[in-house]
Design a protein around this motif. Structure first.
Motif, PDB file in Angstrom:
ATOM      1  N   GLY A   1      15.771  25.314 -17.009  1.00 25.84           N
ATOM      2  CA  GLY A   1      14.766  24.265 -17.142  1.00 25.84           C
ATOM      3  C   GLY A   1      13.488  24.685 -17.823  1.00 25.84           C
ATOM      4  N   GLY A   2      13.123  25.963 -17.701  1.00 30.76           N
ATOM      5  CA  GLY A   2      11.894  26.426 -18.345  1.00 30.76           C
ATOM      6  C   GLY A   2      12.018  26.590 -19.844  1.00 30.76           C
ATOM      7  N   ILE A   3      13.243  26.599 -20.357  1.00 30.86           N
ATOM      8  CA  ILE A   3      13.454  26.825 -21.786  1.00 30.86           C
ATOM      9  C   ILE A   3      12.814  25.721 -22.613  1.00 30.86           C
ATOM     10  N   VAL A   4      12.985  24.477 -22.176  1.00 30.04           N
ATOM     11  CA  VAL A   4      12.413  23.341 -22.909  1.00 30.04           C
ATOM     12  C   VAL A   4      10.891  23.411 -22.901  1.00 30.04           C
ATOM     13  N   LEU A   5      10.304  23.690 -21.756  1.00 25.60           N
ATOM     14  CA  LEU A   5       8.846  23.754 -21.667  1.00 25.60           C
ATOM     15  C   LEU A   5       8.290  24.887 -22.522  1.00 25.60           C
ATOM     16  N   ASN A   6       8.969  26.025 -22.538  1.00 21.66           N
ATOM     17  CA  ASN A   6       8.516  27.137 -23.376  1.00 21.66           C
ATOM     18  C   ASN A   6       8.613  26.787 -24.858  1.00 21.66           C
ATOM     19  N   ALA A   7       9.650  26.023 -25.214  1.00 24.14           N
ATOM     20  CA  ALA A   7       9.820  25.646 -26.618  1.00 24.14           C
ATOM     21  C   ALA A   7       8.639  24.816 -27.111  1.00 24.14           C
ATOM     22  N   LEU A   8       8.052  24.014 -26.239  1.00 21.33           N
ATOM     23  CA  LEU A   8       6.891  23.229 -26.650  1.00 21.33           C
ATOM     24  C   LEU A   8       5.675  24.095 -26.921  1.00 21.33           C
ATOM     25  N   GLU A   9       5.699  25.328 -26.412  1.00 24.36           N
ATOM     26  CA  GLU A   9       4.638  26.291 -26.695  1.00 24.36           C
ATOM     27  C   GLU A   9       4.956  27.122 -27.932  1.00 24.36           C
ATOM     28  N   GLY A  10       6.100  26.847 -28.561  1.00 25.39           N
ATOM     29  CA  GLY A  10       6.496  27.595 -29.745  1.00 25.39           C
ATOM     30  C   GLY A  10       7.287  28.840 -29.441  1.00 25.39           C
ATOM     31  N   THR A  11       7.758  28.994 -28.182  1.00 25.61           N
ATOM     32  CA  THR A  11       8.533  30.167 -27.785  1.00 25.61           C
ATOM     33  C   THR A  11       9.995  29.788 -27.654  1.00 25.61           C
ATOM     34  N   SER A  12      10.800  30.218 -28.625  1.00 21.83           N
ATOM     35  CA  SER A  12      12.236  29.938 -28.603  1.00 21.83           C
ATOM     36  C   SER A  12      12.978  31.060 -27.895  1.00 21.83           C
ATOM     37  N   PRO A  13      14.127  30.779 -27.298  1.00 18.30           N
ATOM     38  CA  PRO A  13      14.902  31.826 -26.631  1.00 18.30           C
ATOM     39  C   PRO A  13      15.317  32.926 -27.615  1.00 18.30           C
ATOM     40  N   SER A  14      15.370  34.136 -27.127  1.00 20.21           N
ATOM     41  CA  SER A  14      15.792  35.268 -27.951  1.00 20.21           C
ATOM     42  C   SER A  14      16.409  36.317 -27.050  1.00 20.21           C
ATOM     43  N   GLY A  15      16.977  37.339 -27.664  1.00 22.85           N
ATOM     44  CA  GLY A  15      17.573  38.423 -26.900  1.00 22.85           C
ATOM     45  C   GLY A  15      18.801  37.976 -26.151  1.00 22.85           C
ATOM     46  N   ALA A  16      18.826  38.290 -24.858  1.00 20.76           N
ATOM     47  CA  ALA A  16      19.959  37.932 -24.006  1.00 20.76           C
ATOM     48  C   ALA A  16      19.420  37.186 -22.784  1.00 20.76           C
ATOM     49  N   PRO A  17      19.285  35.875 -22.845  1.00 19.98           N
ATOM     50  CA  PRO A  17      18.763  35.124 -21.697  1.00 19.98           C
ATOM     51  C   PRO A  17      19.607  35.345 -20.450  1.00 19.98           C
ATOM     52  N   ARG A  18      18.961  35.377 -19.310  1.00 18.26           N
ATOM     53  CA  ARG A  18      19.662  35.541 -18.033  1.00 18.26           C
ATOM     54  C   ARG A  18      19.987  34.163 -17.458  1.00 18.26           C
ATOM     55  N   THR A  19      20.529  33.313 -18.297  1.00 18.01           N
ATOM     56  CA  THR A  19      20.898  31.960 -17.899  1.00 18.01           C
ATOM     57  C   THR A  19      22.338  31.695 -18.312  1.00 18.01           C
ATOM     58  N   LEU A  20      22.895  30.622 -17.771  1.00 21.85           N
ATOM     59  CA  LEU A  20      24.165  30.128 -18.286  1.00 21.85           C
ATOM     60  C   LEU A  20      23.983  29.615 -19.710  1.00 21.85           C
ATOM     61  N   GLY A  21      25.082  29.331 -20.378  1.00 20.92           N
ATOM     62  CA  GLY A  21      25.033  28.942 -21.770  1.00 20.92           C
ATOM     63  C   GLY A  21      24.289  27.638 -22.005  1.00 20.92           C
ATOM     64  N   PHE A  22      23.784  27.481 -23.223  1.00 19.58           N
ATOM     65  CA  PHE A  22      23.048  26.265 -23.571  1.00 19.58           C
ATOM     66  C   PHE A  22      23.003  26.079 -25.084  1.00 19.58           C
ATOM     67  N   ASN A  23      22.713  24.847 -25.469  1.00 20.02           N
ATOM     68  CA  ASN A  23      22.272  24.499 -26.817  1.00 20.02           C
ATOM     69  C   ASN A  23      20.879  23.907 -26.685  1.00 20.02           C
ATOM     70  N   LEU A  24      19.926  24.453 -27.374  1.00 19.31           N
ATOM     71  CA  LEU A  24      18.548  23.954 -27.346  1.00 19.31           C
ATOM     72  C   LEU A  24      18.228  23.344 -28.696  1.00 19.31           C
ATOM     73  N   VAL A  25      17.892  22.050 -28.694  1.00 14.94           N
ATOM     74  CA  VAL A  25      17.442  21.374 -29.904  1.00 14.94           C
ATOM     75  C   VAL A  25      15.923  21.358 -29.889  1.00 14.94           C
ATOM     76  N   GLU A  26      15.317  21.891 -30.949  1.00 15.99           N
ATOM     77  CA  GLU A  26      13.862  21.902 -31.078  1.00 15.99           C
ATOM     78  C   GLU A  26      13.465  21.148 -32.344  1.00 15.99           C
ATOM     79  N   VAL A  27      12.520  20.245 -32.198  1.00 15.73           N
ATOM     80  CA  VAL A  27      11.960  19.524 -33.332  1.00 15.73           C
ATOM     81  C   VAL A  27      10.484  19.880 -33.422  1.00 15.73           C
ATOM     82  N   TYR A  28      10.056  20.266 -34.619  1.00 17.76           N
ATOM     83  CA  TYR A  28       8.650  20.549 -34.871  1.00 17.76           C
ATOM     84  C   TYR A  28       8.295  19.858 -36.172  1.00 17.76           C
ATOM     85  N   GLY A  29       7.644  18.706 -36.055  1.00 19.61           N
ATOM     86  CA  GLY A  29       7.382  17.914 -37.253  1.00 19.61           C
ATOM     87  C   GLY A  29       8.681  17.375 -37.816  1.00 19.61           C
TER      88      GLY A  29
END
Length: 229
Positions: A86-114
Motif C-alpha cells: 500500500g505504501g508504494i502508491v503513496l511513495n510514487a506520488l513523491e517521485g519515489t519509484s520501487p527499485s532493487g528487490a522489494p520485500r513485497t508480493l508481486g505488483f504492477n505499478l502504473v505511474e502517471v506524471y503529466g
C-alpha cells in the motif's frame, strides 16, 4: 486481479492522459472511498485501505499512481516478514519509484506524471520499468498489453477504438460476460481460488498541471450497474 486502461497522448498533442481503473479486492476488507485520508501528505487524494493504511490509487497535482497485484514472492522472505504494497502508491506520488528487490508480493505499478506513463513490474525475482508509448494500453495481472491475458485479448481493441468518454460504456458491455469468465473485467474470482471481486472504478484525466479523478462503487460486488462517471 484489477484492470487498468490508459491512453497516452502523442508528444505534440494537447490531450491529457486518460485512465480507467477497476479495483478487485476482497469485499470484506474495508476501504475508504476517494478522499484526502493522509494528514501527513497534504493534497493527496486516494482510495485508502483501512487495514494497512496505504492506497490502491492516489493522485496529487500532475501525478497519479495505481497498483495492481501480480504473482510473485520474494525469495528468502517469509510471509510473516512481507511488507505491505500500500505504501508504494503513496511513495510514487513523491517521485519515489520501487527499485532493487522489494520485500513485497508481486505488483504492477502504473505511474502517471503529466503526460508520461510508466509501469514498474515486480514478480518476486526481477523488477522492470517501462515507459509507455502513445496509444491505448491495457494491464491486469501480467504484462502490459499481454495477448495471453484473456480480458486484454478480448477488450483491448474495443477500448482502443472508443473515445475515452465511452470507456464506461465498453466496461458495461464487457459485463455481459459471466464474472468468473477469464475474459471478464467485472469479476468474481472465487471460482479461481481468490476471494476478490470487482468493487469500484475510477476514471482520471492527468495533464502537466493537475489530475482529476472520479470514483464510483458497484452496488453489489462483482455485479455491473451503471456508474455515474
Amino acid at each position: 486481479m484489477c484492470t487498468v486502461v490508459v491512453r497516452v497522448p502523442a508528444p505534440a498533442s494537447a490531450e491529457p492522459v486518460r485512465l480507467l481503473a477497476v479495483r478487485d479486492e476482497d469485499p470484506h476488507r474495508p476501504w475508504n472511498p476517494l478522499g484526502e485520508w493522509w494528514p501527513d501528505r497534504p493534497g493527496v487524494q486516494g482510495v485508502r485501505d483501512q487495514l494497512a493504511g496505504g492506497a490502491w490509487l492516489a493522485a496529487r497535482g500532475p501525478r497519479l499512481a495505481v497498483l495492481l497485484n501480480r504473482a510473485g514472492h520474494p525469495e528468502g522472505v517469509p510471509a510473516s516478514q512481507l511488507e505491505s504494497r500500500g505504501g508504494i502508491v503513496l511513495n510514487a506520488l513523491e517521485g519515489t519509484s520501487p527499485s532493487g528487490a522489494p520485500r513485497t508480493l508481486g505488483f504492477n505499478l502504473v505511474e502517471v506524471y503529466g503526460t508520461q506513463v510508466t509501469v514498474t513490474s515486480w514478480d518476486g525475482t526481477d523488477i522492470r520499468r517501462e515507459t509507455l508509448g502513445p496509444g491505448t494500453h491495457m494491464l491486469a495481472h501480467d504484462d502490459v498489453d499481454d495477448p495471453t491475458t484473456a480480458r486484454i485479448a478480448a477488450w483491448h481493441g474495443a477500448f482502443e477504438n472508443a473515445d475515452p468518454a465511452e470507456w464506461i460504456r465498453v466496461l458495461g458491455e464487457s459485463a455481459s460476460l459471466d464474472p468468473s469468465d477469464d475474459r471478464a473485467i467485472i469479476r468474481d474470482n472465487h471460482s479461481h481460488g481468490y476471494p476478490t471481486m470487482s468493487l469500484l472504478a475510477c476514471v482520471a484525466e492527468i495533464t502537466p498541471d493537475r489530475s482529476r479523478v472520479q470514483y464510483a462503487e458497484l452496488a453489489t460486488p462483482g455485479v455491473w450497474n451503471d456508474l455515474p462517471l
